[in-house]
Design an enzyme around this catalytic site. Sequence first.
Site, PDB file in Angstrom:
ATOM      1  N   HIS A 164       7.615 -10.582   7.703  1.00  5.79           N
ATOM      2  CA  HIS A 164       7.732  -9.484   6.975  1.00  5.79           C
ATOM      3  C   HIS A 164       8.759  -8.378   7.380  1.00  5.79           C
ATOM      4  CE1 HIS A 164       3.222  -9.693   5.645  1.00  5.79           C
ATOM      5  NE2 HIS A 164       3.102 -10.639   6.766  1.00  5.79           N
ATOM      6  N   ASN A 167       3.030 -13.269  11.325  1.00 10.18           N
ATOM      7  CA  ASN A 167       1.666 -13.341  11.930  1.00 10.18           C
ATOM      8  C   ASN A 167       1.221 -15.209  11.789  1.00 10.18           C
ATOM      9  OD1 ASN A 167       1.060 -10.726  11.830  1.00 10.18           O
ATOM     10  ND2 ASN A 167       0.600 -10.734   9.664  1.00 10.18           N
ATOM     11  N   GLN A 170      -2.985 -13.748   9.865  1.00  9.11           N
ATOM     12  CA  GLN A 170      -2.145 -14.560   8.701  1.00  9.11           C
ATOM     13  C   GLN A 170      -3.093 -15.103   7.974  1.00  9.11           C
ATOM     14  OE1 GLN A 170      -0.405 -18.097  10.072  1.00  9.11           O
ATOM     15  NE2 GLN A 170       0.847 -18.462   8.240  1.00  9.11           N
ATOM     16  N   HIS A 195       6.217 -17.152   6.697  1.00 16.84           N
ATOM     17  CA  HIS A 195       6.895 -15.890   6.231  1.00 16.84           C
ATOM     18  C   HIS A 195       7.039 -14.621   7.232  1.00 16.84           C
ATOM     19  CE1 HIS A 195       2.546 -15.268   5.450  1.00 16.84           C
ATOM     20  NE2 HIS A 195       2.846 -14.021   5.685  1.00 16.84           N
ATOM     21  N   ASP A 215       6.842  -7.980  -1.538  1.00 19.55           N
ATOM     22  CA  ASP A 215       5.426  -7.921  -1.300  1.00 19.55           C
ATOM     23  C   ASP A 215       4.681  -7.454  -2.380  1.00 19.55           C
ATOM     24  OD1 ASP A 215       3.590  -8.786   1.571  1.00 19.55           O
ATOM     25  OD2 ASP A 215       2.771  -7.877  -0.142  1.00 19.55           O
TER      26      ASP A 215
HETATM   27  P1  AMP Z   1       0.170 -12.565   6.177  1.00 12.36           P
HETATM   28  O1  AMP Z   1      -1.340 -11.663   6.381  1.00 12.36           O
HETATM   29  O2  AMP Z   1       1.053 -12.133   7.162  1.00 12.36           O
HETATM   30  O3  AMP Z   1      -0.200 -13.793   5.813  1.00 12.36           O
HETATM   31  O4  AMP Z   1       0.691 -11.715   4.867  1.00 12.36           O
HETATM   32  C1  AMP Z   1       0.783 -12.227   3.435  1.00 12.36           C
HETATM   33  C2  AMP Z   1       1.230 -11.414   2.718  1.00 12.36           C
HETATM   34  O5  AMP Z   1       1.425 -12.172   1.273  1.00 12.36           O
HETATM   35  C3  AMP Z   1       0.541  -9.896   2.489  1.00 12.36           C
HETATM   36  O6  AMP Z   1       1.393  -8.909   2.894  1.00 12.36           O
HETATM   37  C4  AMP Z   1       0.315  -9.923   0.705  1.00 12.36           C
HETATM   38  O7  AMP Z   1       0.464  -8.709   0.226  1.00 12.36           O
HETATM   39  C5  AMP Z   1       1.348 -10.760   0.262  1.00 12.36           C
HETATM   40  N1  AMP Z   1       1.218 -11.563  -0.788  1.00 12.36           N
HETATM   41  C6  AMP Z   1       0.085 -12.515  -1.296  1.00 12.36           C
HETATM   42  N2  AMP Z   1       0.163 -13.024  -2.357  1.00 12.36           N
HETATM   43  C7  AMP Z   1       1.417 -12.760  -2.728  1.00 12.36           C
HETATM   44  C8  AMP Z   1       2.058 -12.964  -4.169  1.00 12.36           C
HETATM   45  N3  AMP Z   1       1.653 -13.756  -4.954  1.00 12.36           N
HETATM   46  N4  AMP Z   1       3.349 -12.373  -3.975  1.00 12.36           N
HETATM   47  C9  AMP Z   1       3.795 -11.695  -3.178  1.00 12.36           C
HETATM   48  N5  AMP Z   1       3.318 -11.190  -2.067  1.00 12.36           N
HETATM   49  C10 AMP Z   1       1.814 -11.934  -1.861  1.00 12.36           C
END
Ligand code: AMP
Length: 135
Positions: free
Chosen positions: A102, A87, A94, A100, A31
């Site tokens: 985590h 999420n 989300q 995805h 992440d």
């Molecule tokens: P969620 O809030 O469950 O949708 O999680 C989205 C996650 O994606 C967050 O922890 C962000 O830090 C991560 N994220 C967003 N863009 C990227 C990216 N380009 N590369 C890696 N992680 C990302």
Amino acid sequence: MKDNCIFCKIANGEIPSKTIFENDNFRVILDLGPATKGHALVMPKEHYANLYELPEDLAMEAMKIAKQMAEKMTKALSCQGFNLVQNNGEVAGQTVHHFHLHLIPRYEGDGQNILWEPGKASPEELEEVKNCILQ
Ligand code: AMP
Ligand code: ZN
């Protein structure tokens, strides 16, 4: 692949990422905004917006990968615990609408809090919820 979905591009290698596992169906990346050292995301290569859309066989594979990665990462990073967080929907936190999972290694004193405030429910309320789900 869905247009303008950043995780489709990452999962399929169009956008580079710190990949720590890959097979035909999934990629696991670090992440970019890690909650703790080693925070990673398990994402399918095909676009599914959330758990509701994800086919059952891929849901099972995601959990299998999560288990294998948790074991590997715990050894490699010497973390003391591990959270799996997933999420679905904006109300649930989300922000990227490509499924995805985590993987969050936990360390003593890491300052993160992925817990919730416990609520209260009477036995009658619990019974009502149970019946609502079972019907
Ligand atoms: P969620 O809030 O469950 O949708 O999680 C989205 C996650 O994606 C967050 O922890 C962000 O830090 C991560 N994220 C967003 N863009 C990227 C990216 N380009 N590369 C890696 N992680 C990302
Ligand atoms: Zn996507």
